[in-house]
Enzyme design. Structure first.
Site, PDB file in Angstrom:
ATOM      1  N   GLY A 114      -3.212   7.690   1.140  1.00  0.00           N
ATOM      2  CA  GLY A 114      -4.055   6.555   0.754  1.00  0.00           C
ATOM      3  C   GLY A 114      -5.509   6.766   1.127  1.00  0.00           C
ATOM      4  N   GLY A 170       0.839  -1.210   0.000  1.00  0.00           N
ATOM      5  CA  GLY A 170       0.000   0.000   0.000  1.00  0.00           C
ATOM      6  C   GLY A 170       0.865   1.248   0.000  1.00  0.00           C
ATOM      7  N   HIS A 171       1.865   1.266   0.899  1.00  0.00           N
ATOM      8  CA  HIS A 171       2.793   2.405   0.943  1.00  0.00           C
ATOM      9  C   HIS A 171       3.597   2.483  -0.359  1.00  0.00           C
ATOM     10  CE1 HIS A 171       2.612   1.294   5.387  1.00  0.00           C
ATOM     11  NE2 HIS A 171       2.254   2.563   5.415  1.00  0.00           N
TER      12      HIS A 171
HETATM   13  P1  AMP Z   1       0.653   4.878   7.739  1.00  0.00           P
HETATM   14  O1  AMP Z   1       2.060   4.401   7.678  1.00  0.00           O
HETATM   15  O2  AMP Z   1      -0.308   3.856   8.210  1.00  0.00           O
HETATM   16  O3  AMP Z   1       0.532   6.197   8.461  1.00  0.00           O
HETATM   17  O4  AMP Z   1       0.214   5.170   6.242  1.00  0.00           O
HETATM   18  C1  AMP Z   1       0.961   6.041   5.432  1.00  0.00           C
HETATM   19  C2  AMP Z   1       0.180   6.310   4.183  1.00  0.00           C
HETATM   20  O5  AMP Z   1      -0.040   5.079   3.483  1.00  0.00           O
HETATM   21  C3  AMP Z   1      -1.201   6.917   4.443  1.00  0.00           C
HETATM   22  O6  AMP Z   1      -1.480   7.902   3.471  1.00  0.00           O
HETATM   23  C4  AMP Z   1      -2.114   5.736   4.311  1.00  0.00           C
HETATM   24  O7  AMP Z   1      -3.433   6.076   3.929  1.00  0.00           O
HETATM   25  C5  AMP Z   1      -1.425   4.963   3.199  1.00  0.00           C
HETATM   26  N1  AMP Z   1      -1.827   3.554   3.212  1.00  0.00           N
HETATM   27  C6  AMP Z   1      -1.715   2.682   4.234  1.00  0.00           C
HETATM   28  N2  AMP Z   1      -2.243   1.488   3.893  1.00  0.00           N
HETATM   29  C7  AMP Z   1      -2.708   1.614   2.627  1.00  0.00           C
HETATM   30  C8  AMP Z   1      -3.378   0.747   1.717  1.00  0.00           C
HETATM   31  N3  AMP Z   1      -3.684  -0.509   2.032  1.00  0.00           N
HETATM   32  N4  AMP Z   1      -3.695   1.220   0.495  1.00  0.00           N
HETATM   33  C9  AMP Z   1      -3.410   2.508   0.152  1.00  0.00           C
HETATM   34  N5  AMP Z   1      -2.782   3.374   0.967  1.00  0.00           N
HETATM   35  C10 AMP Z   1      -2.439   2.945   2.189  1.00  0.00           C
END
Ligand code: AMP
Length: 280
Positions: free
Chosen positions: A147, A36-37
């Site tokens: 995301g 995702g990241h």
């Molecule tokens: P985090 O590390 O959880 O703070 O996420 C960092 C970025 O990655 C944020 O913009 C999240 O929305 C995005 N993100 C996390 N998981 C996913 C996913 N499964 N699909 C798309 N974007 C994601």
């Protein structure tokens, strides 16, 4: 690839790129990276000359001490993954670098941070906004990638940028899922084997709910989703709401807005997972 831990060295490096008129794409993360990241990074790469990924587990956005302590920290593995996708810069500061002293800013997002996540995680979005504003001030990106998995966060960031007049384009990126439909999340790695088997059920319910739209009202769909979660012994519902995708306020009829989404937060054991689906 460069890994910077300080604001000074990051800014020094980026200044040269800015002088050369290079476009800077920025992907803020808390690490424990997954596909995702990496998708955000790939999109950023395709639209910018240079990509900065920040890795910082932001303590002030956690309202559960255990969640913060147990949040996975895997910097070396993250760096290897980012190297493979051709990321240029990792900014991985420690807490003192970002918060030399506590930041007590209070943002006003109107109702956007009062509903759903905001209701169950008081102060969470203010903590997100504080760190994202600081990171934007440091990196000064042209484009920043977020995301749709964290849909409410995306709306909060758009509002932050608007109210603070930050010159950055916010680019939403679609949710990346495992083959069984589970939305990828750094928290998934903390699920037990048994919980992991149940986890795909969350997205299956969202898909089935979408399929019932022509027969059921938003309220009836909400009741149906609640029942489906209740009958799964390992899942505990926090909320499911059908909302206007811009205001995030619940809708009563399908023609109340042009774009509606269904947002869900459930506990699977001790792990809190969120997901959402486009309805109209
Ligand atoms: P985090 O590390 O959880 O703070 O996420 C960092 C970025 O990655 C944020 O913009 C999240 O929305 C995005 N993100 C996390 N998981 C996913 C996913 N499964 N699909 C798309 N974007 C994601």
């Amino acid at each position: 690839m460069k890994i910077f831990e300080t604001i000074t060295e990051t800014q020094l490096y980026l200044q040269k790129n800015k002088n050369d008129k290079n476009k800077i794409g920025f992907v803020p993360t808390m690490g424990a990276l997954h596909q995702g990241h990496l998708n955000l990074v790939k999109q950023a790469k395709s639209e910018n000359d240079i990509v900065v990924v920040s890795i910082f587990v932001n303590p002030i956005q956690f309202n559960n001490e255990e969640d913060l302590l147990k949040y996975p920290r895997t910097l070396q593995k993250d760096a290897d993954l980012l190297q493979k996708v051709g990321c240029y810069i990792i900014f991985a500061p420690n807490e003192k670098e970002i918060y030399p002293e506590p930041d007590t800013t209070i943002y006003n997002f109107g109702l956007l941070d009062k509903v759903m996540e905001g209701k169950f995680r008081p102060g969470h979005f203010n903590g997100v906004a504080i760190v994202v504003k600081k990171l934007f001030d440091i990196v000064m990106p042209d484009n920043a990638y977020f995301g749709e998995k964290d849909y409410q966060q995306l709306q909060i960031i758009k509002s932050l940028v608007k109210q603070m007049n930050i010159p950055v384009n916010i680019i939403p990126c679609p949710i990346v899922r495992e083959v069984d439909g589970l939305a990828m999340s750094s928290r998934n790695m903390r699920l037990t084997d048994e919980e992991r088997k149940v986890a795909p059920f969350i997205y299956q319910i969202l898909l089935q709910a979408k399929g019932k739209m022509n027969k059921l009202s938003p309220k009836e769909i909400t009741q149906w989703v609640n029942r489906q979660i209740e009958i799964q012994p390992l899942l505990r519902m926090e909320y499911f709401e059908v909302v206007n995708a811009t205001t995030l306020l619940p809708i009563s009829n399908w023609d109340d807005c042009e774009h509606a989404i269904g947002c869900i937060a459930v506990f699977l054991g001790n792990i809190r997972l969120i997901d959402n689906i486009n309805l109209i």
